[in-house]
Design an enzyme around this catalytic site. Structure first.
Site, PDB file in Angstrom:
ATOM      1  N   SER A 146      37.627  20.507  35.557  1.00  0.00           N
ATOM      2  CA  SER A 146      36.928  19.309  36.012  1.00  0.00           C
ATOM      3  C   SER A 146      37.626  18.757  37.234  1.00  0.00           C
ATOM      4  CB  SER A 146      36.938  18.248  34.902  1.00  0.00           C
ATOM      5  OG  SER A 146      36.447  17.005  35.391  1.00  0.00           O
ATOM      6  N   TYR A 160      41.470  13.084  29.018  1.00  0.00           N
ATOM      7  CA  TYR A 160      40.551  14.168  29.370  1.00  0.00           C
ATOM      8  C   TYR A 160      41.013  14.863  30.652  1.00  0.00           C
ATOM      9  CZ  TYR A 160      36.291  16.427  31.115  1.00  0.00           C
ATOM     10  OH  TYR A 160      35.388  17.336  31.624  1.00  0.00           O
TER      11      TYR A 160
END
Length: 200
Positions: A146, A160
């Site tokens: 990501s 995350y």
């Protein structure tokens, strides 16, 4: 199944980015194994969609955060397809927006268990099937990282982001580890993508 047909397993393949990967792979001629953890209906609907378009697919339940589930999932692919040519480490979670000083140990441990430990366990099983060291014929592994790994997601999802930073490191290390064993390892790092991962 046609012995020459390539096969793919996608974790978290029933929805969002994973489902898009499954559709594209099926159009390219792959037999597709669609992993899901709880939404069986979505996985089976995608299987039906791919089969209606002439593809070959099946759904397999498994929680990537559970080692026994991971092993069973790959064994199901062995039984169904007899080979594994490509694997996409897509399954992952986010949580509600929070600062680090608001995060519980339970939240952080769950994030790392699913996003990091799960990705390692799945990569391990894929390598066991693909590597020439294990009598495999090579293959490709794609990890979902990501943009958050670079940006840190302050005030939102630092946990995350950190988990995806670990995926970047896994990708580089594993790629170098298995490059001479016929396996190509890459990562893709999407930005914000409109899927139901955030809603769920």
């Amino acid at each position: 199944m046609n012995a020459d047909k390539k096969t793919l397993l996608v974790t978290g393949g029933s929805r969002g980015i994973g489902a898009a990967i499954c559709r594209q792979a099926s159009r390219a001629g792959y037999g597709v194994a669609i992993n899901y953890v709880s939404n069986r209906a979505a996985a089976e609907a995608l299987v039906a969609e791919l089969e209606a378009a002439g593809g070959e697919a099946f759904a397999v339940r498994g929680d990537v955060g559970n080692e026994a589930d991971v092993v069973a999932m790959f064994e199901a692919v062995d039984r169904a397809f007899g080979r594994l040519d490509a694997f996409v480490n897509n399954a992952g979670i986010v949580d509600v927006k929070a600062r680090v000083d608001e995060m519980s140990a339970e939240r952080i441990e769950r994030m790392m268990r699913i996003n990091v430990v799960g990705s390692f366990l799945c990569a391990r099983e894929a390598v066991k099937r693909m590597s020439t060291r294990h009598c495999g014929k090579g293959g490709a592994i794609v990890n979902l990282s990501s943009a958050a790994a670079r940006l840190g997601s302050p005030g939102e999802y630092v946990d995350y982001a950190a988990s995806k930073g670990a995926i970047d490191t896994l990708t580089v290390g594993l790629a170098r580890e298995v490059a001479l064993e016929g396996i190509r390892v890459n990562a893709v790092s999407p930005g914000i993508t409109e899927t139901d991962i955030h809603a769920s």
